[in-house]
Design a protein around this motif. Structure first.
Motif, PDB file in Angstrom:
ATOM      1  N   ASN A   1       0.811  -1.217   0.000  1.00 48.81           N
ATOM      2  CA  ASN A   1       0.000   0.000   0.000  1.00 48.81           C
ATOM      3  C   ASN A   1       0.847   1.272   0.000  1.00 48.81           C
ATOM      4  O   ASN A   1       0.537   2.246   0.686  1.00 48.81           O
ATOM      5  CB  ASN A   1      -0.930   0.010   1.214  1.00 48.81           C
ATOM      6  CG  ASN A   1      -1.926  -1.120   1.178  1.00 48.81           C
ATOM      7  OD1 ASN A   1      -2.299  -1.603   0.109  1.00 48.81           O
ATOM      8  ND2 ASN A   1      -2.348  -1.580   2.346  1.00 48.81           N
ATOM      9  N   ASN A   2       1.950   1.269  -0.736  1.00 51.21           N
ATOM     10  CA  ASN A   2       2.831   2.429  -0.854  1.00 51.21           C
ATOM     11  C   ASN A   2       3.495   2.849   0.457  1.00 51.21           C
ATOM     12  O   ASN A   2       3.923   3.990   0.610  1.00 51.21           O
ATOM     13  CB  ASN A   2       2.069   3.636  -1.422  1.00 51.21           C
ATOM     14  CG  ASN A   2       1.588   3.395  -2.838  1.00 51.21           C
ATOM     15  OD1 ASN A   2       2.151   2.579  -3.556  1.00 51.21           O
ATOM     16  ND2 ASN A   2       0.547   4.110  -3.239  1.00 51.21           N
ATOM     17  N   LEU A   3       3.584   1.938   1.412  1.00 53.43           N
ATOM     18  CA  LEU A   3       4.247   2.266   2.668  1.00 53.43           C
ATOM     19  C   LEU A   3       5.761   2.284   2.501  1.00 53.43           C
ATOM     20  O   LEU A   3       6.318   1.590   1.656  1.00 53.43           O
ATOM     21  CB  LEU A   3       3.889   1.243   3.753  1.00 53.43           C
ATOM     22  CG  LEU A   3       2.465   1.256   4.300  1.00 53.43           C
ATOM     23  CD1 LEU A   3       2.315   0.174   5.350  1.00 53.43           C
ATOM     24  CD2 LEU A   3       2.131   2.620   4.888  1.00 53.43           C
TER      25      LEU A   3
ATOM     26  N   PRO B   1       1.439  14.019   7.996  1.00 50.98           N
ATOM     27  CA  PRO B   1       1.622  14.676   6.696  1.00 50.98           C
ATOM     28  C   PRO B   1       1.056  16.086   6.659  1.00 50.98           C
ATOM     29  O   PRO B   1       1.594  16.964   5.976  1.00 50.98           O
ATOM     30  CB  PRO B   1       0.875  13.742   5.736  1.00 50.98           C
ATOM     31  CG  PRO B   1       1.021  12.398   6.342  1.00 50.98           C
ATOM     32  CD  PRO B   1       0.910  12.653   7.829  1.00 50.98           C
ATOM     33  N   ARG B   2      -0.028  16.349   7.409  1.00 48.03           N
ATOM     34  CA  ARG B   2      -0.558  17.704   7.502  1.00 48.03           C
ATOM     35  C   ARG B   2       0.433  18.611   8.239  1.00 48.03           C
ATOM     36  O   ARG B   2       0.585  19.792   7.910  1.00 48.03           O
ATOM     37  CB  ARG B   2      -1.902  17.703   8.233  1.00 48.03           C
ATOM     38  CG  ARG B   2      -3.019  17.005   7.489  1.00 48.03           C
ATOM     39  CD  ARG B   2      -3.442  17.792   6.275  1.00 48.03           C
ATOM     40  NE  ARG B   2      -4.604  17.207   5.622  1.00 48.03           N
ATOM     41  CZ  ARG B   2      -4.994  17.501   4.402  1.00 48.03           C
ATOM     42  NH1 ARG B   2      -4.297  18.366   3.683  1.00 48.03           N
ATOM     43  NH2 ARG B   2      -6.056  16.929   3.883  1.00 48.03           N
TER      44      ARG B   2
ATOM     45  N   GLN C   1      -1.900  18.004  -3.739  1.00 52.51           N
ATOM     46  CA  GLN C   1      -3.308  18.394  -3.778  1.00 52.51           C
ATOM     47  C   GLN C   1      -4.037  17.771  -4.961  1.00 52.51           C
ATOM     48  O   GLN C   1      -5.223  17.439  -4.868  1.00 52.51           O
ATOM     49  CB  GLN C   1      -3.433  19.920  -3.811  1.00 52.51           C
ATOM     50  CG  GLN C   1      -3.063  20.570  -2.494  1.00 52.51           C
ATOM     51  CD  GLN C   1      -3.912  21.787  -2.178  1.00 52.51           C
ATOM     52  OE1 GLN C   1      -5.060  21.893  -2.593  1.00 52.51           O
ATOM     53  NE2 GLN C   1      -3.336  22.712  -1.434  1.00 52.51           N
ATOM     54  N   ALA C   2      -3.337  17.598  -6.078  1.00 58.60           N
ATOM     55  CA  ALA C   2      -3.951  16.898  -7.212  1.00 58.60           C
ATOM     56  C   ALA C   2      -4.271  15.461  -6.825  1.00 58.60           C
ATOM     57  O   ALA C   2      -5.359  14.943  -7.141  1.00 58.60           O
ATOM     58  CB  ALA C   2      -3.009  16.927  -8.415  1.00 58.60           C
ATOM     59  N   GLY C   3      -3.340  14.810  -6.127  1.00 61.65           N
ATOM     60  CA  GLY C   3      -3.570  13.443  -5.676  1.00 61.65           C
ATOM     61  C   GLY C   3      -4.742  13.340  -4.718  1.00 61.65           C
ATOM     62  O   GLY C   3      -5.545  12.399  -4.796  1.00 61.65           O
ATOM     63  N   GLU C   4      -4.871  14.315  -3.809  1.00 59.45           N
ATOM     64  CA  GLU C   4      -5.983  14.297  -2.866  1.00 59.45           C
ATOM     65  C   GLU C   4      -7.314  14.551  -3.569  1.00 59.45           C
ATOM     66  O   GLU C   4      -8.344  13.969  -3.208  1.00 59.45           O
ATOM     67  CB  GLU C   4      -5.738  15.335  -1.769  1.00 59.45           C
ATOM     68  CG  GLU C   4      -4.561  14.981  -0.849  1.00 59.45           C
ATOM     69  CD  GLU C   4      -4.345  16.013   0.236  1.00 59.45           C
ATOM     70  OE1 GLU C   4      -4.897  17.130   0.111  1.00 59.45           O
ATOM     71  OE2 GLU C   4      -3.620  15.712   1.198  1.00 59.45           O
TER      72      GLU C   4
ATOM     73  N   ASN D   1       7.616  14.301   0.726  1.00 54.10           N
ATOM     74  CA  ASN D   1       6.218  14.721   0.793  1.00 54.10           C
ATOM     75  C   ASN D   1       5.305  13.689   0.129  1.00 54.10           C
ATOM     76  O   ASN D   1       4.268  13.299   0.681  1.00 54.10           O
ATOM     77  CB  ASN D   1       6.073  16.080   0.113  1.00 54.10           C
ATOM     78  CG  ASN D   1       4.868  16.859   0.607  1.00 54.10           C
ATOM     79  OD1 ASN D   1       4.129  16.408   1.480  1.00 54.10           O
ATOM     80  ND2 ASN D   1       4.664  18.043   0.057  1.00 54.10           N
ATOM     81  N   LEU D   2       5.665  13.241  -1.059  1.00 55.64           N
ATOM     82  CA  LEU D   2       4.867  12.221  -1.746  1.00 55.64           C
ATOM     83  C   LEU D   2       4.826  10.923  -0.946  1.00 55.64           C
ATOM     84  O   LEU D   2       3.779  10.276  -0.837  1.00 55.64           O
ATOM     85  CB  LEU D   2       5.437  11.956  -3.140  1.00 55.64           C
ATOM     86  CG  LEU D   2       5.211  13.042  -4.198  1.00 55.64           C
ATOM     87  CD1 LEU D   2       5.963  12.690  -5.483  1.00 55.64           C
ATOM     88  CD2 LEU D   2       3.738  13.219  -4.496  1.00 55.64           C
ATOM     89  N   ALA D   3       5.975  10.533  -0.391  1.00 55.06           N
ATOM     90  CA  ALA D   3       6.034   9.291   0.383  1.00 55.06           C
ATOM     91  C   ALA D   3       5.145   9.369   1.617  1.00 55.06           C
ATOM     92  O   ALA D   3       4.459   8.402   1.970  1.00 55.06           O
ATOM     93  CB  ALA D   3       7.477   8.990   0.779  1.00 55.06           C
ATOM     94  N   MET D   4       5.128  10.526   2.285  1.00 54.11           N
ATOM     95  CA  MET D   4       4.296  10.675   3.478  1.00 54.11           C
ATOM     96  C   MET D   4       2.811  10.579   3.141  1.00 54.11           C
ATOM     97  O   MET D   4       2.018  10.106   3.954  1.00 54.11           O
ATOM     98  CB  MET D   4       4.588  12.010   4.160  1.00 54.11           C
ATOM     99  CG  MET D   4       5.943  12.061   4.848  1.00 54.11           C
ATOM    100  SD  MET D   4       6.109  13.477   5.934  1.00 54.11           S
ATOM    101  CE  MET D   4       5.047  13.033   7.289  1.00 54.11           C
ATOM    102  N   HIS D   5       2.450  11.018   1.956  1.00 52.59           N
ATOM    103  CA  HIS D   5       1.056  10.964   1.537  1.00 52.59           C
ATOM    104  C   HIS D   5       0.721   9.666   0.792  1.00 52.59           C
ATOM    105  O   HIS D   5      -0.369   9.522   0.250  1.00 52.59           O
ATOM    106  CB  HIS D   5       0.721  12.163   0.646  1.00 52.59           C
ATOM    107  CG  HIS D   5       0.629  13.459   1.393  1.00 52.59           C
ATOM    108  ND1 HIS D   5       1.744  14.212   1.718  1.00 52.59           N
ATOM    109  CD2 HIS D   5      -0.440  14.136   1.896  1.00 52.59           C
ATOM    110  CE1 HIS D   5       1.363  15.294   2.365  1.00 52.59           C
ATOM    111  NE2 HIS D   5       0.057  15.268   2.493  1.00 52.59           N
ATOM    112  N   LYS D   6       1.673   8.754   0.751  1.00 52.12           N
ATOM    113  CA  LYS D   6       1.502   7.452   0.098  1.00 52.12           C
ATOM    114  C   LYS D   6       1.085   7.604  -1.367  1.00 52.12           C
ATOM    115  O   LYS D   6       0.190   6.926  -1.845  1.00 52.12           O
ATOM    116  CB  LYS D   6       0.509   6.577   0.867  1.00 52.12           C
ATOM    117  CG  LYS D   6       0.992   6.212   2.263  1.00 52.12           C
ATOM    118  CD  LYS D   6       0.202   5.079   2.879  1.00 52.12           C
ATOM    119  CE  LYS D   6      -1.190   5.512   3.239  1.00 52.12           C
ATOM    120  NZ  LYS D   6      -1.939   4.456   3.938  1.00 52.12           N
TER     121      LYS D   6
END
Length: 473
Positions: A66-68, A144-145, A199-202, A234-239
């Protein structure tokens, strides 16, 4: 127990900074530790509830779940805590970072290994502070926030250098809500710390269907190595999986064959000239050779070149790009407009950015909605002052829904705010693109009425509430 205000949490971290370390370096010290704690906590929590999948290859081991981020035993946060007040705490943290990179190829070379030799008392205090963080008792939902919030505060504190690695949140949200990325390939050619890609990913997670979510591909490039590292973390923290390359996108394009479905970007506003003489015959200059005195017209054509046949792009640019004609700028702008690529222009209020109080503008390109008209939106008077020097754009739903209505149905011109203009009429203005030329002026007494007349849908009402919540976190 009441939640700790985010300002209080930042102040606690900021006060621990030793006088011997610069703020720009301290940024990487703090954000690296936040990443380490979050990655370790997430890994440990997941390993207790799910079976980790181990894939062995000939040369090394790759761990995916799961991208961990896989955390080896020697890099667990519990080991860092045990050594918090040990004289070699800096070396312990650096070793933990090396261990994580060894097991995770996607972030290899991105983690800060700068802790050896730093003030051990400062490091010990930071480790203990983070160890006591219960994210349910802070004004953030997750670490991540915290990471994103600290990025914004460091950018604001560093001033002119801030825009080099962070685009203000309200500007990013506006672009994301307007182009609405939902499938395919997402690209930011000067991605900074990846706030636009995050933000695009979210947005995709909230709006796309399951099949589209699984097929999303993230691409980015960043010139500054330390900022590239922030983006990878940043990307890694947001998986979020993404291919973020290091280098200058103009001179050394690492995604030469990419045709992106959505492009979001904000080139540095304080950089103008570039060494364009080495790119005079570049295949990307389909609308004209960019002037050596203005790199923005190189970025515009770089974006157009990488846009897929049905692609949509948004880019933040200096206001001068809308009107200057010298050194071939006017011809390039004319060619873009006549080709039907330009879809919308939004003039933004001043004081949104950290590097300059001067207003900027947003250009939207679309190959999907190729029309003979351009939508002009004048948002110069919108937003509210966060403090004496910085503004927040909180009228995002009004702008986004206006653009959505224009692309689909239900759009109406509003004097002083928005106007749909034909290319023929734009040509009569010598292809000048400032929205005030087209939207008209209103009686000051009607300004409140005009704002209330903006198209507010159920979608935009929900977004208004959501935006207010995000800004007060």
């Amino acid at each position: 127990m009441n939640k700790m205000p985010k300002e209080a949490f930042w102040n606690a971290v900021y006060k621990m900074r030793s006088n011997s370390i610069s703020l720009s370096k301290y940024k990487h010290v703090v954000l690296g530790l936040i990443f380490l704690k979050h990655a370790s906590d997430t890994f440990m929590a997941h390993s207790k509830t799910s079976k980790l999948i181990i894939k062995k290859t000939q040369n090394n081991e790759k761990y995916t779940t799961n991208n961990l981020v896989w955390i080896p035993k020697e890099s667990h946060w519990s080991n860092i805590i045990q050594q918090a007040h040990h004289p070699e705490i800096g070396q312990t943290i650096d070793d933990a970072m090396v261990g994580i990179e060894r097991r995770n190829i996607t972030i290899r070379g991105a983690l800060p290994k700068i802790y050896t030799g730093l003030d051990r008392f400062m490091l010990g205090q930071l480790v203990n502070l983070l160890n006591g963080v219960d994210t349910t008792k802070i004004q953030f939902s997750t670490l991540p926030r915290v990471y994103e919030y600290f990025l914004s505060i460091f950018a604001e504190t560093e001033g002119v250098r801030g825009d080099e690695f962070y685009t203000p949140c309200s500007v990013v949200r506006l672009m994301v809500e307007m182009i609405r990325p939902s499938y395919g390939k997402i690209y930011d050619p000067c991605c900074g710390s990846a706030s636009m890609l995050i933000q695009a990913g979210e947005f995709i997670q909230r709006h796309a269907n399951k099949k589209d979510k699984e097929q999303i591909c993230i691409f980015g490039q960043e010139l500054v190595e330390t900022t590239w590292a922030l983006a990878k973390m940043n990307l890694a923290m947001h998986k979020i999986k993404g291919r973020i390359e290091l280098g200058d996108g103009l001179y050394s394009d690492q995604h030469q064959c990419l045709q992106a479905d959505f492009i979001l970007t904000s080139p540095p506003l304080n950089i103008t000239s570039y060494k364009g003489e080495i790119l005079q015959d570049d295949k990307r200059w389909i609308y004209g050779i960019p002037p050596l005195v203005d790199v923005t017209f190189a970025w515009i054509q770089h974006i157009a070149y990488h846009l897929a046949p049905d692609g949509i792009a948004g880019v933040i640019l200096p206001n001068s790009t809308m009107s200057l004609n010298t050194f071939g700028r006017g011809n390039i702008r004319k060619n873009i407009i006549n080709d039907g690529l330009l879809h919308c222009i939004v003039s933004l209020p001043g004081q949104l950015f950290y590097s300059t109080p001067i207003p900027a503008c947003m250009w939207l390109f679309s190959k999907k909605h190729n029309t003979k008209n351009v939508l002009f939106i004048d948002a110069r008077s919108m937003g509210r002052m966060k403090d004496r020097t910085h503004r927040i754009l909180d009228n995002i739903p009004q702008i986004a829904t206006t653009y959505d209505a224009w692309c689909n149905h239900g759009y109406k011109d509003i004097i002083g705010f928005c106007k749909s203009v034909s290319i023929d009429k734009i040509s009569l203005q010598d292809y000048m693109l400032e929205p005030w030329r087209y939207v008209g002026e209103i009686n000051p007494n009607d300004k409140l009425h005009m704002r209330l007349d903006l198209p507010i849908t159920k979608y935009s009402e929900r977004q208004c509430k959501s935006n207010m919540i995000r800004e007060t976190r």
